[in-house]
Design a protein around this motif. Sequence first.
Motif, PDB file in Angstrom:
ATOM      1  N   GLU A  29       4.463  33.140 -29.655  1.00 18.15           N
ATOM      2  CA  GLU A  29       5.330  32.087 -30.182  1.00 18.15           C
ATOM      3  C   GLU A  29       5.299  30.851 -29.287  1.00 18.15           C
ATOM      4  O   GLU A  29       5.266  29.715 -29.776  1.00 18.15           O
ATOM      5  N   LEU A  30       5.297  31.067 -27.973  1.00 22.26           N
ATOM      6  CA  LEU A  30       5.206  29.939 -27.049  1.00 22.26           C
ATOM      7  C   LEU A  30       3.860  29.240 -27.190  1.00 22.26           C
ATOM      8  O   LEU A  30       3.779  28.004 -27.172  1.00 22.26           O
ATOM      9  N   ARG A  31       2.810  30.039 -27.329  1.00 27.63           N
ATOM     10  CA  ARG A  31       1.478  29.475 -27.499  1.00 27.63           C
ATOM     11  C   ARG A  31       1.410  28.644 -28.781  1.00 27.63           C
ATOM     12  O   ARG A  31       0.796  27.574 -28.822  1.00 27.63           O
ATOM     13  N   GLY A  32       2.057  29.138 -29.824  1.00 28.83           N
ATOM     14  CA  GLY A  32       2.068  28.408 -31.089  1.00 28.83           C
ATOM     15  C   GLY A  32       2.785  27.077 -30.982  1.00 28.83           C
ATOM     16  O   GLY A  32       2.322  26.062 -31.516  1.00 28.83           O
ATOM     17  N   ALA A  33       3.907  27.067 -30.277  1.00 30.49           N
ATOM     18  CA  ALA A  33       4.668  25.828 -30.107  1.00 30.49           C
ATOM     19  C   ALA A  33       3.879  24.809 -29.291  1.00 30.49           C
ATOM     20  O   ALA A  33       3.843  23.617 -29.617  1.00 30.49           O
ATOM     21  N   ILE A  48       8.798  24.763 -21.558  1.00 32.23           N
ATOM     22  CA  ILE A  48       9.245  25.252 -22.861  1.00 32.23           C
ATOM     23  C   ILE A  48       9.814  26.668 -22.777  1.00 32.23           C
ATOM     24  O   ILE A  48      10.659  27.058 -23.587  1.00 32.23           O
ATOM     25  N   ALA A  49       9.384  27.443 -21.780  1.00 30.87           N
ATOM     26  CA  ALA A  49       9.827  28.839 -21.673  1.00 30.87           C
ATOM     27  C   ALA A  49      11.347  28.989 -21.540  1.00 30.87           C
ATOM     28  O   ALA A  49      11.949  29.819 -22.238  1.00 30.87           O
ATOM     29  N   PRO A  50      12.017  28.224 -20.658  1.00 32.30           N
ATOM     30  CA  PRO A  50      13.483  28.361 -20.574  1.00 32.30           C
ATOM     31  C   PRO A  50      14.183  27.998 -21.875  1.00 32.30           C
ATOM     32  O   PRO A  50      15.195  28.613 -22.243  1.00 32.30           O
ATOM     33  N   LEU A  51      13.652  27.009 -22.586  1.00 30.67           N
ATOM     34  CA  LEU A  51      14.246  26.611 -23.863  1.00 30.67           C
ATOM     35  C   LEU A  51      14.111  27.735 -24.884  1.00 30.67           C
ATOM     36  O   LEU A  51      15.067  28.069 -25.595  1.00 30.67           O
ATOM     37  N   TYR A  52      12.926  28.313 -24.936  1.00 26.75           N
ATOM     38  CA  TYR A  52      12.694  29.412 -25.875  1.00 26.75           C
ATOM     39  C   TYR A  52      13.601  30.598 -25.549  1.00 26.75           C
ATOM     40  O   TYR A  52      14.197  31.207 -26.441  1.00 26.75           O
ATOM     41  N   TRP A  53      13.708  30.922 -24.267  1.00 26.21           N
ATOM     42  CA  TRP A  53      14.560  32.049 -23.854  1.00 26.21           C
ATOM     43  C   TRP A  53      15.999  31.816 -24.292  1.00 26.21           C
ATOM     44  O   TRP A  53      16.672  32.728 -24.781  1.00 26.21           O
ATOM     45  N   LEU A  54      16.466  30.588 -24.119  1.00 27.08           N
ATOM     46  CA  LEU A  54      17.850  30.259 -24.463  1.00 27.08           C
ATOM     47  C   LEU A  54      18.103  30.455 -25.956  1.00 27.08           C
ATOM     48  O   LEU A  54      19.094  31.080 -26.352  1.00 27.08           O
ATOM     49  N   PHE A  55      17.202  29.943 -26.783  1.00 21.52           N
ATOM     50  CA  PHE A  55      17.387  30.061 -28.230  1.00 21.52           C
ATOM     51  C   PHE A  55      17.158  31.495 -28.713  1.00 21.52           C
ATOM     52  O   PHE A  55      17.829  31.958 -29.631  1.00 21.52           O
ATOM     53  N   LYS A  56      16.217  32.182 -28.097  1.00 27.07           N
ATOM     54  CA  LYS A  56      15.915  33.554 -28.521  1.00 27.07           C
ATOM     55  C   LYS A  56      17.071  34.491 -28.214  1.00 27.07           C
ATOM     56  O   LYS A  56      17.245  35.520 -28.889  1.00 27.07           O
ATOM     57  N   ASN A  57      17.870  34.169 -27.216  1.00 25.28           N
ATOM     58  CA  ASN A  57      19.000  35.008 -26.834  1.00 25.28           C
ATOM     59  C   ASN A  57      20.318  34.513 -27.426  1.00 25.28           C
ATOM     60  O   ASN A  57      21.395  34.878 -26.938  1.00 25.28           O
ATOM     61  N   ASP A  58      20.220  33.711 -28.463  1.00 20.39           N
ATOM     62  CA  ASP A  58      21.425  33.284 -29.177  1.00 20.39           C
ATOM     63  C   ASP A  58      22.111  34.522 -29.762  1.00 20.39           C
ATOM     64  O   ASP A  58      21.457  35.366 -30.380  1.00 20.39           O
ATOM     65  N   PRO A  59      23.413  34.680 -29.556  1.00 17.27           N
ATOM     66  CA  PRO A  59      24.112  35.860 -30.085  1.00 17.27           C
ATOM     67  C   PRO A  59      24.087  35.956 -31.608  1.00 17.27           C
ATOM     68  O   PRO A  59      24.284  37.039 -32.163  1.00 17.27           O
ATOM     69  N   ASP A  60      23.828  34.834 -32.259  1.00 14.89           N
ATOM     70  CA  ASP A  60      23.720  34.838 -33.717  1.00 14.89           C
ATOM     71  C   ASP A  60      22.261  35.101 -34.096  1.00 14.89           C
ATOM     72  O   ASP A  60      21.394  34.258 -33.844  1.00 14.89           O
ATOM     73  N   PRO A  61      21.946  36.253 -34.680  1.00 12.74           N
ATOM     74  CA  PRO A  61      20.554  36.577 -35.013  1.00 12.74           C
ATOM     75  C   PRO A  61      19.917  35.597 -35.990  1.00 12.74           C
ATOM     76  O   PRO A  61      18.695  35.426 -35.989  1.00 12.74           O
ATOM     77  N   VAL A  62      20.730  34.954 -36.810  1.00 10.02           N
ATOM     78  CA  VAL A  62      20.188  33.961 -37.744  1.00 10.02           C
ATOM     79  C   VAL A  62      19.618  32.778 -36.966  1.00 10.02           C
ATOM     80  O   VAL A  62      18.541  32.266 -37.274  1.00 10.02           O
ATOM     81  N   ASN A  63      20.341  32.342 -35.948  1.00  9.58           N
ATOM     82  CA  ASN A  63      19.852  31.248 -35.112  1.00  9.58           C
ATOM     83  C   ASN A  63      18.666  31.692 -34.260  1.00  9.58           C
ATOM     84  O   ASN A  63      17.707  30.937 -34.064  1.00  9.58           O
ATOM     85  N   ALA A  64      18.731  32.916 -33.754  1.00 11.91           N
ATOM     86  CA  ALA A  64      17.689  33.419 -32.861  1.00 11.91           C
ATOM     87  C   ALA A  64      16.324  33.481 -33.534  1.00 11.91           C
ATOM     88  O   ALA A  64      15.293  33.320 -32.876  1.00 11.91           O
ATOM     89  N   GLN A  65      16.305  33.686 -34.832  1.00 11.84           N
ATOM     90  CA  GLN A  65      15.019  33.810 -35.517  1.00 11.84           C
ATOM     91  C   GLN A  65      14.260  32.484 -35.587  1.00 11.84           C
ATOM     92  O   GLN A  65      13.067  32.454 -35.865  1.00 11.84           O
ATOM     93  N   TYR A  66      14.959  31.393 -35.314  1.00 10.74           N
ATOM     94  CA  TYR A  66      14.318  30.077 -35.313  1.00 10.74           C
ATOM     95  C   TYR A  66      14.061  29.575 -33.893  1.00 10.74           C
ATOM     96  O   TYR A  66      13.903  28.374 -33.666  1.00 10.74           O
ATOM     97  N   ALA A  67      13.996  30.492 -32.952  1.00 10.73           N
ATOM     98  CA  ALA A  67      13.851  30.119 -31.542  1.00 10.73           C
ATOM     99  C   ALA A  67      12.600  29.286 -31.291  1.00 10.73           C
ATOM    100  O   ALA A  67      12.634  28.310 -30.531  1.00 10.73           O
ATOM    101  N   GLU A  68      11.493  29.657 -31.913  1.00 10.87           N
ATOM    102  CA  GLU A  68      10.244  28.925 -31.676  1.00 10.87           C
ATOM    103  C   GLU A  68      10.370  27.472 -32.125  1.00 10.87           C
ATOM    104  O   GLU A  68      10.006  26.547 -31.392  1.00 10.87           O
TER     105      GLU A  68
END
Length: 204
Positions: A5-9, A30-50
């Motif tokens: 996913e990081l490679r794609g971004a 980009i890695a810290p940003l991705y980690w932050l969004f991927k660990n969103d407690p809301d799974p709906v938001n987390a799926q758009y982390a990339e």
Amino acid sequence: MHRQELRGALFMYAKLNPGLRYIQGMNELIAPLYWLFKNDPDPVNAQYAEADAFWCFMDLISEFRDHFCQQLDNAQTGIKATLRKLMNMLQHHDYKLWQHIEVESKVDAQFYAFRWITLLLSQEFALPDTLRIWDTILSDPHGRMDCLLRICTAMILHVRERLMQGDFAVIMKTLQRYPPVDVTVLLNKAAMMAPCNEVLGSPV
């Protein structure tokens, strides 16, 4: 999975910015940003982390991209000019320390601060501390670059005693492998400094 996913971004960024493309080190931003969004407690938001990480990375890199462009190294917005501004800040706040590092010990800021600035300190601190530093940089009313330079200046001032007692090797080791510190101390010290544009007499 996460690497893909990081490679794609980053691939998408390179396609949209053919003049710069991918430069080594962008993955560290980009890695810290991705980690932050991927660990969103809301799974709906987390799926758009990339996607979320990509757009935030685009905004973040827009202000610092000239540091990654070798052709602009000597330009007013290039990395060498930014390093000079950092040394001017240090000279203003602690002339003796600046003289010991830059003049007497001949330690070029590029040896240690190049990584600090291009990677926004992401390699100097643990991830939670990095995110806190970034939160401060992104919300600073005087601008992101201004805040980054003040934090870098605070980092040097914080280890003043060790640097003043050291030679070239000690200074290099201390600043290239920055010792553990409570980032609150650094951020408070940076917040107490006058904005860089007031100190340097020109915008950063």
